[in-house]
Design a protein around this motif. Sequence first.
Motif, PDB file in Angstrom:
ATOM      1  N   ASP A 108      79.644 -44.694 -40.032  1.00 26.20           N
ATOM      2  CA  ASP A 108      78.472 -44.440 -40.883  1.00 26.20           C
ATOM      3  C   ASP A 108      78.685 -43.162 -41.684  1.00 26.20           C
ATOM      4  OD1 ASP A 108      76.065 -46.358 -39.935  1.00 26.20           O
ATOM      5  OD2 ASP A 108      77.327 -45.850 -38.229  1.00 26.20           O
ATOM      6  N   LEU A 109      79.230 -42.165 -41.029  1.00 34.51           N
ATOM      7  CA  LEU A 109      79.509 -40.891 -41.680  1.00 34.51           C
ATOM      8  C   LEU A 109      80.666 -41.025 -42.659  1.00 34.51           C
ATOM      9  CD1 LEU A 109      78.555 -37.986 -41.708  1.00 34.51           C
ATOM     10  CD2 LEU A 109      80.057 -37.521 -39.770  1.00 34.51           C
ATOM     11  N   ALA A 110      81.652 -41.846 -42.293  1.00 36.34           N
ATOM     12  CA  ALA A 110      82.826 -42.039 -43.157  1.00 36.34           C
ATOM     13  C   ALA A 110      82.445 -42.570 -44.529  1.00 36.34           C
ATOM     14  CB  ALA A 110      83.814 -42.997 -42.481  1.00 36.34           C
ATOM     15  N   LYS A 111      81.517 -43.489 -44.540  1.00 35.77           N
ATOM     16  CA  LYS A 111      81.086 -44.079 -45.810  1.00 35.77           C
ATOM     17  C   LYS A 111      80.534 -43.011 -46.740  1.00 35.77           C
ATOM     18  CE  LYS A 111      77.331 -46.468 -45.603  1.00 35.77           C
ATOM     19  NZ  LYS A 111      76.350 -47.548 -45.330  1.00 35.77           N
ATOM     20  N   LEU A 112      79.706 -42.121 -46.198  1.00 38.89           N
ATOM     21  CA  LEU A 112      79.114 -41.053 -47.015  1.00 38.89           C
ATOM     22  C   LEU A 112      80.153 -39.997 -47.375  1.00 38.89           C
ATOM     23  CD1 LEU A 112      75.771 -40.660 -45.042  1.00 38.89           C
ATOM     24  CD2 LEU A 112      76.217 -42.059 -47.066  1.00 38.89           C
ATOM     25  N   TYR A 113      81.084 -39.744 -46.449  1.00 31.34           N
ATOM     26  CA  TYR A 113      82.148 -38.775 -46.709  1.00 31.34           C
ATOM     27  C   TYR A 113      83.042 -39.238 -47.865  1.00 31.34           C
ATOM     28  CZ  TYR A 113      86.329 -35.946 -45.965  1.00 31.34           C
ATOM     29  OH  TYR A 113      87.403 -35.112 -46.146  1.00 31.34           O
ATOM     30  N   VAL A 114      83.401 -40.513 -47.846  1.00 26.90           N
ATOM     31  CA  VAL A 114      84.263 -41.066 -48.903  1.00 26.90           C
ATOM     32  C   VAL A 114      83.570 -41.000 -50.249  1.00 26.90           C
ATOM     33  CG1 VAL A 114      85.229 -43.237 -49.770  1.00 26.90           C
ATOM     34  CG2 VAL A 114      85.667 -42.529 -47.410  1.00 26.90           C
ATOM     35  N   GLU A 115      82.281 -41.311 -50.281  1.00 26.65           N
ATOM     36  CA  GLU A 115      81.534 -41.266 -51.540  1.00 26.65           C
ATOM     37  C   GLU A 115      81.563 -39.872 -52.154  1.00 26.65           C
ATOM     38  OE1 GLU A 115      77.642 -42.579 -50.556  1.00 26.65           O
ATOM     39  OE2 GLU A 115      78.204 -44.691 -50.337  1.00 26.65           O
ATOM     40  N   ARG A 116      81.541 -38.850 -51.301  1.00 26.08           N
ATOM     41  CA  ARG A 116      81.458 -37.484 -51.808  1.00 26.08           C
ATOM     42  C   ARG A 116      82.825 -36.854 -52.057  1.00 26.08           C
ATOM     43  NH1 ARG A 116      77.505 -32.823 -49.388  1.00 26.08           N
ATOM     44  NH2 ARG A 116      76.027 -34.498 -49.847  1.00 26.08           N
ATOM     45  N   TYR A 117      83.807 -37.149 -51.186  1.00 28.45           N
ATOM     46  CA  TYR A 117      85.052 -36.369 -51.231  1.00 28.45           C
ATOM     47  C   TYR A 117      86.328 -37.153 -51.538  1.00 28.45           C
ATOM     48  CZ  TYR A 117      82.308 -32.630 -49.085  1.00 28.45           C
ATOM     49  OH  TYR A 117      81.366 -31.653 -48.832  1.00 28.45           O
ATOM     50  N   ALA A 118      86.314 -38.462 -51.424  1.00 27.49           N
ATOM     51  CA  ALA A 118      87.569 -39.219 -51.577  1.00 27.49           C
ATOM     52  C   ALA A 118      87.506 -40.094 -52.826  1.00 27.49           C
ATOM     53  CB  ALA A 118      87.827 -40.066 -50.337  1.00 27.49           C
ATOM     54  N   SER A 119      88.029 -39.608 -53.921  1.00 31.52           N
ATOM     55  CA  SER A 119      87.948 -40.347 -55.176  1.00 31.52           C
ATOM     56  C   SER A 119      89.004 -41.449 -55.233  1.00 31.52           C
ATOM     57  CB  SER A 119      88.150 -39.403 -56.361  1.00 31.52           C
ATOM     58  OG  SER A 119      89.497 -38.965 -56.408  1.00 31.52           O
ATOM     59  N   ALA A 120      88.740 -42.447 -56.048  1.00 33.98           N
ATOM     60  CA  ALA A 120      89.693 -43.535 -56.259  1.00 33.98           C
ATOM     61  C   ALA A 120      90.979 -43.013 -56.883  1.00 33.98           C
ATOM     62  CB  ALA A 120      89.060 -44.608 -57.149  1.00 33.98           C
ATOM     63  N   ASP A 121      90.873 -41.989 -57.732  1.00 27.15           N
ATOM     64  CA  ASP A 121      92.062 -41.408 -58.372  1.00 27.15           C
ATOM     65  C   ASP A 121      92.970 -40.742 -57.334  1.00 27.15           C
ATOM     66  OD1 ASP A 121      91.224 -42.261 -60.836  1.00 27.15           O
ATOM     67  OD2 ASP A 121      90.365 -40.330 -61.433  1.00 27.15           O
ATOM     68  N   ALA A 122      92.357 -40.007 -56.392  1.00 22.05           N
ATOM     69  CA  ALA A 122      93.156 -39.354 -55.352  1.00 22.05           C
ATOM     70  C   ALA A 122      93.838 -40.393 -54.476  1.00 22.05           C
ATOM     71  CB  ALA A 122      92.264 -38.449 -54.505  1.00 22.05           C
ATOM     72  N   LYS A 123      93.136 -41.471 -54.175  1.00 19.63           N
ATOM     73  CA  LYS A 123      93.694 -42.552 -53.372  1.00 19.63           C
ATOM     74  C   LYS A 123      94.905 -43.174 -54.085  1.00 19.63           C
ATOM     75  CE  LYS A 123      92.260 -47.081 -51.498  1.00 19.63           C
ATOM     76  NZ  LYS A 123      92.437 -46.962 -50.049  1.00 19.63           N
ATOM     77  N   ALA A 124      94.759 -43.446 -55.381  1.00 15.60           N
ATOM     78  CA  ALA A 124      95.845 -44.048 -56.156  1.00 15.60           C
ATOM     79  C   ALA A 124      97.041 -43.111 -56.240  1.00 15.60           C
ATOM     80  CB  ALA A 124      95.341 -44.404 -57.552  1.00 15.60           C
ATOM     81  N   GLU A 125      96.771 -41.806 -56.372  1.00 22.36           N
ATOM     82  CA  GLU A 125      97.848 -40.818 -56.470  1.00 22.36           C
ATOM     83  C   GLU A 125      98.696 -40.787 -55.197  1.00 22.36           C
ATOM     84  OE1 GLU A 125      98.317 -35.963 -56.860  1.00 22.36           O
ATOM     85  OE2 GLU A 125      96.435 -36.937 -57.440  1.00 22.36           O
ATOM     86  N   VAL A 126      98.020 -40.799 -54.054  1.00 21.04           N
ATOM     87  CA  VAL A 126      98.745 -40.760 -52.776  1.00 21.04           C
ATOM     88  C   VAL A 126      99.484 -42.075 -52.535  1.00 21.04           C
ATOM     89  CG1 VAL A 126      98.526 -40.480 -50.285  1.00 21.04           C
ATOM     90  CG2 VAL A 126      97.154 -39.083 -51.826  1.00 21.04           C
ATOM     91  N   GLU A 127      98.890 -43.186 -52.923  1.00 23.29           N
ATOM     92  CA  GLU A 127      99.570 -44.484 -52.782  1.00 23.29           C
ATOM     93  C   GLU A 127     100.862 -44.498 -53.598  1.00 23.29           C
ATOM     94  OE1 GLU A 127      95.758 -47.457 -52.026  1.00 23.29           O
ATOM     95  OE2 GLU A 127      96.441 -47.050 -54.068  1.00 23.29           O
ATOM     96  N   LYS A 128     100.797 -43.957 -54.817  1.00 26.85           N
ATOM     97  CA  LYS A 128     101.989 -43.897 -55.671  1.00 26.85           C
ATOM     98  C   LYS A 128     103.049 -42.991 -55.061  1.00 26.85           C
ATOM     99  CE  LYS A 128     103.444 -42.739 -60.381  1.00 26.85           C
ATOM    100  NZ  LYS A 128     102.996 -42.245 -61.720  1.00 26.85           N
TER     101      LYS A 128
END
Length: 457
Positions: free
Chosen positions: A315-335
């Motif tokens: 439940d907390l993870a969902k709110l944490y991702v919304e605030r701190y984990a952007s799609a751009d950062a996710k794509a950057e690390v995947e690359k």
Amino acid sequence: EYVNEDWLRETEIPAGQPAWSDTNEISQALLKEIGEIVYSLYRQRYKEQKEFPQGSSEQKIADVFSAAGNTMYRDKLGLAPVREFMERIDGVKDMKGLLECMAYLEYNGFHGLLPVAVSVDAYDSSKYVLAYSDVYTGMNVSMVQGREPERVIAAYENYLTELFSLFGSEADAAAKQAEQTAALCAELARVSMPMEEHNEVEAHFQVYSMKELKKVFSNLDAEKFLKLLGLSQAEEMVVYDLPLAEKVNQIFQKDNLELLKNYLRASVMDGSAMFLNSDAFFVWRDYQDALNGTESNVLPADYAVSMVEELLGWDLAKLYVERYASADAKAEVEKMTQTILEAYQSRLKKNTWMSGESREAAIRKIANIRVRVGYPEDIDQYSDPGYEIRSVRDGGSLIEYRTAYCNRYFDTGAAVFGKDAIAADKDTWSMLPQTVNAMYDPSSNLSLLHISEPTRP
């Protein structure tokens, strides 16, 4: 030491901490961010009187934090939240009743002599198995098996003496109960599998049918125990620590009834102390300090955010991702991760000391590694809608939340066995996005990386 010279010189171990590292620093930074989310929800619900929908992540987080952080409320409840469990132990008259009591306590999160867990099969990641390994000892097994076992056992015995006294035993009786229980727990800890052997799967992954299990546990009805937990559809069990199982079977005798009742009392008192009132919490805190050689001076409310994360991680993870984990950062690390894997493949192709067969196998394994970064795309599906939280306004408590959490574990775990068993989903995430860690799962050839580590200091 040369590489970390500046950090070692400039960094001090914070008060109350037995050790410190850069991982601890990142964890503290993340805990602060998580705390901001939690307190914001608490403030909205309890200060601004905002009504979140019942069952929503926001409602549950705010209510758990309120129960954890309100020391006056916890002190008012006192030891009442666990009286039910203590009274159930008091009422045990024979070994049959002891087994039933032990199953009830296990269902509610208080481990005894037959703790079981539902996990993914180490040899078939599409299948779940029922596993038996560690029992309640109240002490770190590695410390009991280490260089200062007497100090650790003495600290635990003193801890139990205070707990038995707190729960109503006279001083002499409390000391005797503690001495005998600590001796039993030390015996169990000594025979337990050493920590360094836990990853030796081939040596310890022993599968027993229910018929074979009766020979291992000839003094107790393991099949009935599993039925009481709702796991009767399981047809076999993995026993990682056979010597420990044999010791448990040896101990489970009528002559030891009173000792085993005190053992279960110790499990309940120890397992609940940090969630109860100030008196119980400080006894628990002082035991941790005695083990670690620290003086932490922490208060019950200091663990409020951690308790929210323990009970409502997704439940907390969902709110944490919304605030701190952007799609751009996710794509950057995947690359970046893909670039690293390609570099490994390139180096392996040029390798000269491996055989051709081994080299090709290694290249294939890297090519087939599944990488997960940051958070699952379907993160909204990870919260448990069946896990209900009652507000402190309606009498809710931390113990109520904790036992309900454990109930859900067994209730949902039962569905993975039997003819209509649910297959293990290899795409299910097993670690929270806000965890400071990275992992590789050899059973499914999976690597999991968290955005917080590579991209944020």
